[in-house]
Design a protein around this motif. Structure first.
Motif, PDB file in Angstrom:
ATOM      1  N   ASP A  82       0.972   8.258   6.627  1.00  9.90           N
ATOM      2  CA  ASP A  82       0.049   7.283   6.282  1.00  9.90           C
ATOM      3  C   ASP A  82       0.161   5.802   6.995  1.00  9.90           C
ATOM      4  O   ASP A  82      -0.703   5.145   7.192  1.00  9.90           O
ATOM      5  CB  ASP A  82      -0.106   7.299   4.583  1.00  9.90           C
ATOM      6  CG  ASP A  82      -0.333   8.555   4.011  1.00  9.90           C
ATOM      7  OD1 ASP A  82      -1.131   9.251   4.518  1.00  9.90           O
ATOM      8  OD2 ASP A  82      -0.239   8.512   3.002  1.00  9.90           O
ATOM      9  N   SER A  83       1.394   5.208   6.780  1.00 13.08           N
ATOM     10  CA  SER A  83       1.782   4.079   7.395  1.00 13.08           C
ATOM     11  C   SER A  83       1.134   4.023   8.729  1.00 13.08           C
ATOM     12  O   SER A  83       0.601   3.052   9.383  1.00 13.08           O
ATOM     13  CB  SER A  83       3.096   3.670   7.446  1.00 13.08           C
ATOM     14  OG  SER A  83       3.513   2.532   8.207  1.00 13.08           O
ATOM     15  N   SER A  95       3.340  -1.313   3.114  1.00 10.27           N
ATOM     16  CA  SER A  95       3.697  -0.804   1.979  1.00 10.27           C
ATOM     17  C   SER A  95       4.192   0.485   2.102  1.00 10.27           C
ATOM     18  O   SER A  95       5.160   1.202   1.518  1.00 10.27           O
ATOM     19  CB  SER A  95       2.348  -0.856   0.866  1.00 10.27           C
ATOM     20  OG  SER A  95       2.248  -2.242   0.772  1.00 10.27           O
ATOM     21  N   HIS A  96       3.298   1.323   2.785  1.00  9.74           N
ATOM     22  CA  HIS A  96       3.559   3.032   2.786  1.00  9.74           C
ATOM     23  C   HIS A  96       4.984   3.040   3.669  1.00  9.74           C
ATOM     24  O   HIS A  96       5.678   3.943   3.533  1.00  9.74           O
ATOM     25  CB  HIS A  96       2.313   3.636   3.489  1.00  9.74           C
ATOM     26  CG  HIS A  96       1.340   4.055   2.660  1.00  9.74           C
ATOM     27  ND1 HIS A  96       1.390   4.942   1.726  1.00  9.74           N
ATOM     28  CD2 HIS A  96       0.099   3.282   2.424  1.00  9.74           C
ATOM     29  CE1 HIS A  96       0.272   4.991   1.160  1.00  9.74           C
ATOM     30  NE2 HIS A  96      -0.657   3.859   1.426  1.00  9.74           N
ATOM     31  N   TYR A 105      -2.630   3.568   8.921  1.00 10.96           N
ATOM     32  CA  TYR A 105      -3.036   2.343   8.598  1.00 10.96           C
ATOM     33  C   TYR A 105      -2.733   1.164   9.590  1.00 10.96           C
ATOM     34  O   TYR A 105      -3.536   0.256  10.075  1.00 10.96           O
ATOM     35  CB  TYR A 105      -2.406   1.772   7.347  1.00 10.96           C
ATOM     36  CG  TYR A 105      -2.954   2.541   6.176  1.00 10.96           C
ATOM     37  CD1 TYR A 105      -4.530   2.260   6.018  1.00 10.96           C
ATOM     38  CD2 TYR A 105      -2.255   3.249   5.177  1.00 10.96           C
ATOM     39  CE1 TYR A 105      -4.920   3.000   4.657  1.00 10.96           C
ATOM     40  CE2 TYR A 105      -2.588   3.769   4.012  1.00 10.96           C
ATOM     41  CZ  TYR A 105      -4.003   3.644   3.882  1.00 10.96           C
ATOM     42  OH  TYR A 105      -4.589   4.252   2.682  1.00 10.96           O
ATOM     43  N   LEU A 135      -1.348  -2.218   3.512  1.00 13.44           N
ATOM     44  CA  LEU A 135      -1.097  -0.879   3.128  1.00 13.44           C
ATOM     45  C   LEU A 135      -0.300  -0.223   4.131  1.00 13.44           C
ATOM     46  O   LEU A 135       0.681   0.600   3.772  1.00 13.44           O
ATOM     47  CB  LEU A 135      -2.506  -0.278   3.223  1.00 13.44           C
ATOM     48  CG  LEU A 135      -3.332  -0.626   2.086  1.00 13.44           C
ATOM     49  CD1 LEU A 135      -4.934  -0.288   2.484  1.00 13.44           C
ATOM     50  CD2 LEU A 135      -3.016  -0.242   0.647  1.00 13.44           C
ATOM     51  N   TRP A 138      -5.287  -3.723   6.005  1.00 10.30           N
ATOM     52  CA  TRP A 138      -4.626  -2.412   6.931  1.00 10.30           C
ATOM     53  C   TRP A 138      -3.194  -2.577   6.964  1.00 10.30           C
ATOM     54  O   TRP A 138      -2.375  -1.677   6.814  1.00 10.30           O
ATOM     55  CB  TRP A 138      -5.320  -2.122   8.037  1.00 10.30           C
ATOM     56  CG  TRP A 138      -6.721  -1.710   8.026  1.00 10.30           C
ATOM     57  CD1 TRP A 138      -7.588  -2.175   8.849  1.00 10.30           C
ATOM     58  CD2 TRP A 138      -7.440  -0.591   7.318  1.00 10.30           C
ATOM     59  NE1 TRP A 138      -8.837  -1.380   8.659  1.00 10.30           N
ATOM     60  CE2 TRP A 138      -8.867  -0.498   7.526  1.00 10.30           C
ATOM     61  CE3 TRP A 138      -6.921   0.156   6.303  1.00 10.30           C
ATOM     62  CZ2 TRP A 138      -9.632   0.298   7.258  1.00 10.30           C
ATOM     63  CZ3 TRP A 138      -8.012   0.810   5.512  1.00 10.30           C
ATOM     64  CH2 TRP A 138      -9.420   1.091   6.117  1.00 10.30           C
ATOM     65  N   GLY A 172      -3.215  -4.222  -2.426  1.00 13.35           N
ATOM     66  CA  GLY A 172      -3.828  -3.975  -1.067  1.00 13.35           C
ATOM     67  C   GLY A 172      -4.844  -2.861  -1.301  1.00 13.35           C
ATOM     68  O   GLY A 172      -6.049  -3.398  -0.598  1.00 13.35           O
ATOM     69  N   GLU A 173      -5.051  -1.826  -2.104  1.00 11.56           N
ATOM     70  CA  GLU A 173      -5.943  -0.966  -2.443  1.00 11.56           C
ATOM     71  C   GLU A 173      -7.011  -1.874  -3.109  1.00 11.56           C
ATOM     72  O   GLU A 173      -8.482  -1.434  -2.987  1.00 11.56           O
ATOM     73  CB  GLU A 173      -5.742   0.139  -3.056  1.00 11.56           C
ATOM     74  CG  GLU A 173      -4.943   1.254  -2.431  1.00 11.56           C
ATOM     75  CD  GLU A 173      -3.941   1.988  -3.227  1.00 11.56           C
ATOM     76  OE1 GLU A 173      -3.881   1.845  -4.633  1.00 11.56           O
ATOM     77  OE2 GLU A 173      -3.285   3.080  -2.873  1.00 11.56           O
ATOM     78  N   LYS A 182       1.140  -2.251  -2.570  1.00 13.65           N
ATOM     79  CA  LYS A 182       0.097  -1.107  -2.164  1.00 13.65           C
ATOM     80  C   LYS A 182      -1.148  -1.248  -3.201  1.00 13.65           C
ATOM     81  O   LYS A 182      -2.121  -1.051  -2.769  1.00 13.65           O
ATOM     82  CB  LYS A 182       1.073   0.224  -2.286  1.00 13.65           C
ATOM     83  CG  LYS A 182       0.161   1.420  -2.398  1.00 13.65           C
ATOM     84  CD  LYS A 182       1.075   2.613  -1.975  1.00 13.65           C
ATOM     85  CE  LYS A 182       0.230   3.968  -2.205  1.00 13.65           C
ATOM     86  NZ  LYS A 182      -0.305   4.216  -3.539  1.00 13.65           N
TER      87      LYS A 182
END
Length: 638
Positions: free
Chosen positions: A87-88, A78-79, A91, A75, A72, A54-55, A51
């Motif tokens: 959030d997932s 990861s979420h 993305y 992320l 995307w 990814g950011e 994560k």
């Protein structure tokens, strides 16, 4: 030896990649994509680190205007592994949008699979099934064997959760065959793990333990902590059902240690509930309440309805055993409400129909291929016969030439018929984009080209409107403005469609939809309010992304009201399905009297959802041309 080599490769790769990204960012787009693929491969084994990376990769992509799709997905995954499903989902939607613009079928298939995974965890099984079949169709068309393993795996998990164990095992066997042929040991471990879980649900504990025993050494060799925690949980569940409570607790606490370390919210919710239930069965009611309340709190935070239901049911049993019948009754009532809401979403008829449509399509394609082969053989045979008979003389040759001419004319006619069929199909699809299917069918079957208006005694209408649209339209170019509206409305369409709500129309920057029509639905109010809350969560995510990019953003007010309406089709050249009545006007006033980021509902809607929502009573609020109306803000919904 194979496991040890794989483990060494993963550990070495992890260290090298982390150092590379920190010290030497990718210099070219090709290097950037390679970095993204490396991170994506290990999201599961290291979701927190992935994560963060990814950011970092997202910042690099924005700065250098490189493609976002792979970032995307990093992320989103990861979420997902961290239990942040809302959030997932956003993305995964962003990834799908990115890949659709490039017509990247592989990327679209991965995004659809991810959306299916999210819907499965949120308890929306029909939505999960729909997305997974979208992904499966693309991967079968492109013969993507690795992707097919994942699709078969998730479809098996979905069928097992619905109690369709035979269908689940069929999918697992397809996935296992491909994994073993391709040497995909990690996927092989995952498949044996879910096979064990399915045997456990059927009460066949010996076979379940045998399947889990295959997965454990692979997870250990690959240092897959998440896989190991899942293994410990599954084995613990079997021991508990066998009455081996101390052995079960040992397995659950092994899993909990890993889940706390990884911040795995989904795993923590499951783990707390499992420990609480085991302690209850041992007679340790105080300890049971502690862990079940932790499980309930964690599951509520990430909207895991199945875990919320499990905690309510177990807490009802605990308080019943303690003689506190009032609390036992309250928790049992909550359990029933959540159970009913889950089964309303997991309609087996919908799942079966989707599977039937898919199987029919595949059978139809197979028949088409067989027919094409038969026609080709027939053509070849005719050509051979013509060649042989041509030796017999000009008269015979002329005869066959005439036949070939007739055949060519027939083929031209056939081609024209196919073109007409394609044009008719396109026209029907266009009609279904404009009108609900039920209304479109009525319109086609009616010689007058008209549809009777219909009254509905109870529906729920939702209005969404953007704040500051005029000011933003002065900043953005017309093309960018339309692009932003399209992005938001497209996501609204996906959300309302997943709840079976009918989109009515957009009016400038306003979006209108209604639940409970054209097909009546007793759950219309609950589904519409849930969709409204999901739209506001999407808008929060959208706003954060736009702020990060330094771009203006929309914010939304949402108003919801329930009552009677009249629905019908208006127009003769440009059809439109619309609704009328005071309910529509009141819903619009609920939106204008609301606040940005909130879902504002009327008292009539509140009465229909009050047992399934937590709301803040606003009292009587003045609404234009309506006077004072009782209003509520929705804070939380099941």
């Amino acid at each position: 030896m194979r496991f040890l080599l794989l483990m060494a490769f993963l550990v070495t790769g992890l260290c090298t990649f982390a150092q590379d990204l920190e010290e030497t960012p990718p210099a070219t787009e090709k290097d950037f994509v390679r970095f993204c693929m490396e991170v994506y491969k290990r999201v599961r084994t290291s979701p927190i680190k992935s994560k963060e990376e990814g950011e970092t990769l997202l910042e690099i992509a924005r700065e250098r205007r490189w493609p976002f799709g792979e970032v995307w997905l990093i992320l989103a995954r990861s979420h997902w592994y961290l239990g942040d499903y809302n959030d997932s989902r956003e993305y995964f939607r962003a990834a799908l949008d990115s890949y659709e613009k490039k017509d990247d079928k592989d990327g679209m298939a991965r995004a659809w699979e991810g959306l299916g995974m999210v819907q499965w965890r949120l308890g929306n099984f029909p939505g999960a099934n729909k997305y997974l079949f979208e992904s499966l169709n693309v991967r079968e068309a492109h013969q993507d064997s690795l992707g097919l393993i994942d699709n078969y795996y998730w479809l098996g998990v979905l069928q097992a959760d619905l109690g369709s164990y035979k269908e689940a095992r069929d999918y697992y066997h397809k996935a296992l065959y491909l994994a073993q042929v391709l040497g995909e040991v990690h996927r092989e471990a995952d498949i044996f793990n879910v096979i064990g879980r399915t045997w456990r649900k059927q009460g066949v504990y010996e076979k379940a333990l045998q399947a889990h025993a295959v997965s454990a050494p692979i997870y250990e060799a690959l240092k897959d902590s998440l896989g190991l925690s899942d293994y410990y949980n599954n084995v613990g569940s079997i021991y508990r059902r066998q009455g081996r409570y101390n052995d079960a607790l040992a397995q659950f606490f092994n899993a909990l240690y890993i889940q706390e370390k990884l911040l795995d919210k989904e795993g923590l919710a499951d783990g707390y509930n499992d420990i609480g239930t085991t302690l209850m069965q041992k007679g340790d009611f105080e300890g049971a309440i502690k862990y079940l309340e932790l499980g309930l709190k964690t599951a509520r935070e990430i909207y895991l309805l199945d875990d919320v239901r499990y905690a309510y049911k177990s807490l009802a049993s605990v308080y019943d055993s303690l003689g506190n019948y009032q609390l036992a009754f309250e928790y049992h009532k909550l359990f029933t409400q959540v159970k009913d809401s889950i089964y309303a979403l997991t309609n087996n008829d919908i799942i079966n129909q989707q599977r039937f449509d898919y199987e029919w399509q595949k059978a139809h394609e197979a028949r088409e291929k067989e027919e094409e082969i038969r026609r080709e053989r027939a053509r070849n045979f005719i050509l051979i016969v013509i060649g042989l008979l041509a030796l017999a003389g000009g008269a015979v040759a002329f005869f066959f030439w005439q036949n070939r001419l007739n055949a060519r004319i027939n083929r031209q006619l056939e081609a024209k018929n196919i073109l007409i069929d394609l044009q008719r199909d396109r026209a029907e699809k266009l009609l279904l984009n404009i009108l609900p299917e039920e209304i479109a069918n009525e319109l086609k079957s009616n010689a007058s080209g008209k549809v009777k208006a219909r009254s509905y005694s109870s529906v729920t209408v939702m209005f969404v409107d953007f704040k500051g649209f005029t000011q933003i339209s002065e900043v953005l170019s017309p093309r960018d403005l339309v692009s932003e509206l399209h992005f938001c409305f497209r996501n609204f369409d996906e959300i309302v469609d997943s709840y079976g709500i009918e989109k009515i129309k957009t009016i400038g920057d306003a979006y209108m939809c209604a639940g409970g029509l054209p097909a009546e639905d007793n759950e219309h109010a609950r589904k519409t309010v849930r969709a409204a809350m999901e739209i506001q969560r999407f808008m929060e995510s959208y706003k954060a992304d736009r702020i990060q990019m330094g771009q203006p953003y929309f914010e939304a007010r949402i108003g919801v009201h329930s009552g009677p309406v009249v629905a019908g089709v208006v127009g003769s050249r440009k059809f439109a399905y619309d609704i009328w009545g005071d309910t529509v006007n009141t819903a619009a006033r609920m939106e204008s009297a609301g606040e940005v980021g909130k879902v504002n509902i009327s008292s009539s809607t509140y009465k229909l959802v009050k047992d399934l929502c937590i709301c803040t009573h606003r009292g009587k609020v003045h609404a234009k041309n309506k006077g004072d109306i009782e209003m509520y803000f929705v804070d939380w919904t099941m």
